[in-house]
Design an enzyme around this catalytic site. Structure first.
Site, PDB file in Angstrom:
ATOM      1  N   CYS A 120     -44.304 -90.421-107.175  1.00  0.00           N
ATOM      2  CA  CYS A 120     -42.960 -90.068-106.647  1.00  0.00           C
ATOM      3  C   CYS A 120     -42.173 -91.180-106.661  1.00  0.00           C
ATOM      4  O   CYS A 120     -42.554 -92.368-106.478  1.00  0.00           O
ATOM      5  CB  CYS A 120     -42.958 -89.446-105.342  1.00  0.00           C
ATOM      6  SG  CYS A 120     -41.440 -88.228-105.213  1.00  0.00           S
ATOM      7  N   CYS A 122     -39.507 -91.388-104.235  1.00  0.00           N
ATOM      8  CA  CYS A 122     -38.792 -91.510-102.822  1.00  0.00           C
ATOM      9  C   CYS A 122     -38.908 -92.636-101.959  1.00  0.00           C
ATOM     10  O   CYS A 122     -38.243 -92.987-101.240  1.00  0.00           O
ATOM     11  CB  CYS A 122     -38.914 -90.087-102.071  1.00  0.00           C
ATOM     12  SG  CYS A 122     -40.751 -89.663-101.724  1.00  0.00           S
ATOM     13  N   CYS A 130     -36.370 -88.167-104.529  1.00  0.00           N
ATOM     14  CA  CYS A 130     -37.486 -88.171-105.446  1.00  0.00           C
ATOM     15  C   CYS A 130     -37.265 -88.511-106.978  1.00  0.00           C
ATOM     16  O   CYS A 130     -37.862 -88.398-107.471  1.00  0.00           O
ATOM     17  CB  CYS A 130     -38.206 -86.908-105.262  1.00  0.00           C
ATOM     18  SG  CYS A 130     -38.782 -86.613-103.316  1.00  0.00           S
ATOM     19  N   LYS A 196     -44.349 -76.995-103.966  1.00  0.00           N
ATOM     20  CA  LYS A 196     -43.980 -77.689-102.722  1.00  0.00           C
ATOM     21  C   LYS A 196     -42.833 -77.238-102.130  1.00  0.00           C
ATOM     22  O   LYS A 196     -41.582 -77.417-102.911  1.00  0.00           O
ATOM     23  CB  LYS A 196     -43.878 -79.208-103.234  1.00  0.00           C
ATOM     24  CG  LYS A 196     -43.283 -80.386-102.298  1.00  0.00           C
ATOM     25  CD  LYS A 196     -43.311 -81.692-102.674  1.00  0.00           C
ATOM     26  CE  LYS A 196     -43.118 -82.306-101.487  1.00  0.00           C
ATOM     27  NZ  LYS A 196     -42.964 -84.062-102.060  1.00  0.00           N
ATOM     28  N   ARG A 218     -33.381 -82.195 -99.727  1.00  0.00           N
ATOM     29  CA  ARG A 218     -34.305 -82.082-100.842  1.00  0.00           C
ATOM     30  C   ARG A 218     -34.377 -80.688-101.439  1.00  0.00           C
ATOM     31  O   ARG A 218     -35.173 -80.340-102.434  1.00  0.00           O
ATOM     32  CB  ARG A 218     -35.646 -82.571-100.780  1.00  0.00           C
ATOM     33  CG  ARG A 218     -35.841 -83.877-100.367  1.00  0.00           C
ATOM     34  CD  ARG A 218     -37.311 -84.412-100.685  1.00  0.00           C
ATOM     35  NE  ARG A 218     -37.978 -85.434 -99.800  1.00  0.00           N
ATOM     36  CZ  ARG A 218     -37.453 -86.730 -99.604  1.00  0.00           C
ATOM     37  NH1 ARG A 218     -36.438 -87.089-100.625  1.00  0.00           N
ATOM     38  NH2 ARG A 218     -37.877 -87.481 -99.054  1.00  0.00           N
ATOM     39  N   GLU A 234     -43.998 -71.508-110.834  1.00  0.00           N
ATOM     40  CA  GLU A 234     -44.271 -72.870-110.969  1.00  0.00           C
ATOM     41  C   GLU A 234     -45.747 -73.223-111.427  1.00  0.00           C
ATOM     42  O   GLU A 234     -45.686 -74.368-112.176  1.00  0.00           O
ATOM     43  CB  GLU A 234     -43.886 -73.532-109.484  1.00  0.00           C
ATOM     44  CG  GLU A 234     -42.465 -73.481-109.121  1.00  0.00           C
ATOM     45  CD  GLU A 234     -41.911 -74.846-109.650  1.00  0.00           C
ATOM     46  OE1 GLU A 234     -42.319 -75.350-110.794  1.00  0.00           O
ATOM     47  OE2 GLU A 234     -40.467 -75.036-109.455  1.00  0.00           O
ATOM     48  N   LYS A 249     -47.998 -76.619-100.854  1.00  0.00           N
ATOM     49  CA  LYS A 249     -47.694 -77.815 -99.857  1.00  0.00           C
ATOM     50  C   LYS A 249     -46.426 -77.173 -99.166  1.00  0.00           C
ATOM     51  O   LYS A 249     -45.437 -76.694 -99.800  1.00  0.00           O
ATOM     52  CB  LYS A 249     -47.611 -78.821-100.510  1.00  0.00           C
ATOM     53  CG  LYS A 249     -47.181 -80.082 -99.278  1.00  0.00           C
ATOM     54  CD  LYS A 249     -46.898 -81.507-100.203  1.00  0.00           C
ATOM     55  CE  LYS A 249     -46.387 -82.278 -99.323  1.00  0.00           C
ATOM     56  NZ  LYS A 249     -45.807 -83.323 -99.864  1.00  0.00           N
ATOM     57  N   SER A 275     -48.158 -83.680 -92.615  1.00  0.00           N
ATOM     58  CA  SER A 275     -48.012 -84.572 -91.629  1.00  0.00           C
ATOM     59  C   SER A 275     -47.455 -83.765 -90.311  1.00  0.00           C
ATOM     60  O   SER A 275     -48.032 -83.921 -89.223  1.00  0.00           O
ATOM     61  CB  SER A 275     -46.772 -85.720 -91.761  1.00  0.00           C
ATOM     62  OG  SER A 275     -45.704 -85.025 -92.245  1.00  0.00           O
TER      63      SER A 275
HETATM   64  C1  PBG Z   1     -43.115 -87.518-101.521  1.00  0.00           C
HETATM   65  C2  PBG Z   1     -44.093 -86.580-100.566  1.00  0.00           C
HETATM   66  C3  PBG Z   1     -43.691 -86.201 -99.327  1.00  0.00           C
HETATM   67  C4  PBG Z   1     -44.830 -85.782 -98.923  1.00  0.00           C
HETATM   68  C5  PBG Z   1     -46.036 -86.066 -99.860  1.00  0.00           C
HETATM   69  N1  PBG Z   1     -45.105 -86.721-100.835  1.00  0.00           N
HETATM   70  C6  PBG Z   1     -42.515 -86.124 -98.696  1.00  0.00           C
HETATM   71  C7  PBG Z   1     -41.514 -85.314 -98.920  1.00  0.00           C
HETATM   72  O1  PBG Z   1     -41.276 -84.701-100.010  1.00  0.00           O
HETATM   73  O2  PBG Z   1     -40.392 -85.568 -98.377  1.00  0.00           O
HETATM   74  C8  PBG Z   1     -45.119 -85.153 -97.683  1.00  0.00           C
HETATM   75  C9  PBG Z   1     -46.553 -85.256 -96.985  1.00  0.00           C
HETATM   76  C10 PBG Z   1     -46.691 -85.101 -95.569  1.00  0.00           C
HETATM   77  O3  PBG Z   1     -45.491 -84.596 -94.863  1.00  0.00           O
HETATM   78  O4  PBG Z   1     -47.576 -85.290 -94.906  1.00  0.00           O
HETATM   79  N2  PBG Z   1     -42.392 -86.889-102.228  1.00  0.00           N
END
Ligand code: PBG
Length: 324
Positions: A120, A122, A130, A196, A218, A234, A249, A275
């Site tokens: 990515c 970002c 991103c 995602k 985003r 998707e 995700k 997270s």
């Molecule tokens: C990057 C990315 C993100 C996460 C994984 N890859 C963050 C986002 O899209 O803001 C999130 C992973 C997590 O919250 O553990 N694009």
């Protein structure tokens, strides 16, 4: 036959009976440990919003990976936090970039560890998006895809065992597959972040990766949490473009999506316990409000039962310890 001929509790009476009829298995083989690697030396710093998760400089990451492997986890997913960021995320596709150097060090020290890289922009862009914005702040799809594919190739060149694009640009899986094949990496699989969602549960990650968008949000590329049929589309598109494995995700608020994507495609599927899902459980555990071990194993079992083959979770190492 109804009660009293049927008594569902008969097979719940002993550990042995319960094990004989258990429908879902959870083992360390199903778990992927994410890790953050940061530029610098001798760094090992806790992430305040993710107690128990640290950011490591390369040599410390290599040491941490040794502990992850010793716990029985075979796969890690690597995120890079570079020293410098710019408008076009140059650090992402720099052959001497943070992830590229970390992958080389990891593979040298732990040849049997499977290393997947998050692909990515970002973490590498000054604006935290991103992709690359135009003058109006809209993220430009096709230009971003070019840079994202370049990033994936440089990760494979560094020795990544698989690449995982997380940007949600259209067409990136096809572009990455084409270039991997052109550049001599026909056997490197793509784990596509297919569905995602634009989620509040990424909050702690953005602290950890310093990737909160500087303007806007985003929602112009990540999915609307209200949509399910779109996730299946998707997933199907990613498979057509050459994805080897799909991802949903976050995980727990999207169990129905995990199930639908699995049933619709039958393809290998990962779920990312992100997270915020980690931090919510950890916070409750630290307050003594939940039995951490039981709550975590129940959560991970639920994600598997929903249809995920693999689970990416910050609890991977701890859970492996509990499962052994
Ligand atoms: C990057 C990315 C993100 C996460 C994984 N890859 C963050 C986002 O899209 O803001 C999130 C992973 C997590 O919250 O553990 N694009």
């Amino acid at each position: 036959m109804p009660f009293p001929a049927t008594r569902m509790r008969r097979l719940r009476g002993t550990d042995t009976f319960r094990a004989l009829v258990r429908e879902t298995e959870l083992s360390p083989a199903h778990l992927i440990m994410p890790a953050f690697v940061i530029a610098g030396e001798g760094i090992r710093e806790e992430i305040p919003s993710m107690p128990g998760v640290e950011r490591y400089s390369i040599s410390n990451l290599v040491e941490h990976a040794g502990e992850v492997v010793a716990a029985g986890i075979g796969t890690m997913l690597i995120f890079g936090i570079p020293a410098d960021k710019d408008e076009v995320g140059s650090g992402a596709y720099d052959d001497e970039g943070i992830v590229q150097m970390a992958v080389r060090a990891l593979k040298e020290a732990h040849p049997d560890l499977t290393v997947i890289t998050d692909v990515c922009l970002c973490e590498y862009t000054s604006h935290g998006h991103c992709g690359i914005p135009d003058a109006d702040g809209k993220i430009q799809n096709d230009l971003s895809v070019e840079l994202i594919a370049k990033t994936a190739i440089s990760h494979a060149d560094a020795g990544a065992d698989a690449v995982a694009p997380s940007d949600m640009m259209d067409g990136r899986v096809g572009a990455i597959r084409f270039q991997l094949d052109e550049e001599g990496h026909p056997d490197v699989p793509i784990l596509a972040y297919s569905a995602k969602y634009s989620s509040a549960f990424y909050g702690p990650f953005r602290d950890a990766a310093e990737s909160t968008p500087g303007f806007g949000d985003r929602r112009g590329y990540q999915m609307d949490p209200s949509n399910a049929a779109e996730a299946v589309r998707e997933a199907e598109l990613d498979l057509e473009e050459g994805a080897d494995m799909l991802m949903v995700k976050p995980a727990t608020p999207y169990m129905d999506i995990i199930r639908r994507v699995k049933e619709a495609t039958g393809a290998p599927l990962a779920a990312y316990h992100v997270s915020g899902e980690y931090s919510a459980l950890k916070a409750a555990a630290l307050n003594g409000w939940l039995d951490e071990r039981q709550a975590v194993l129940e959560t991970l079992t639920g994600i598997r039962r929903a249809g995920a083959d693999a689970i990416i979770t910050y609890y991977a190492k701890e859970a492996a310890g509990w499962l052994q």
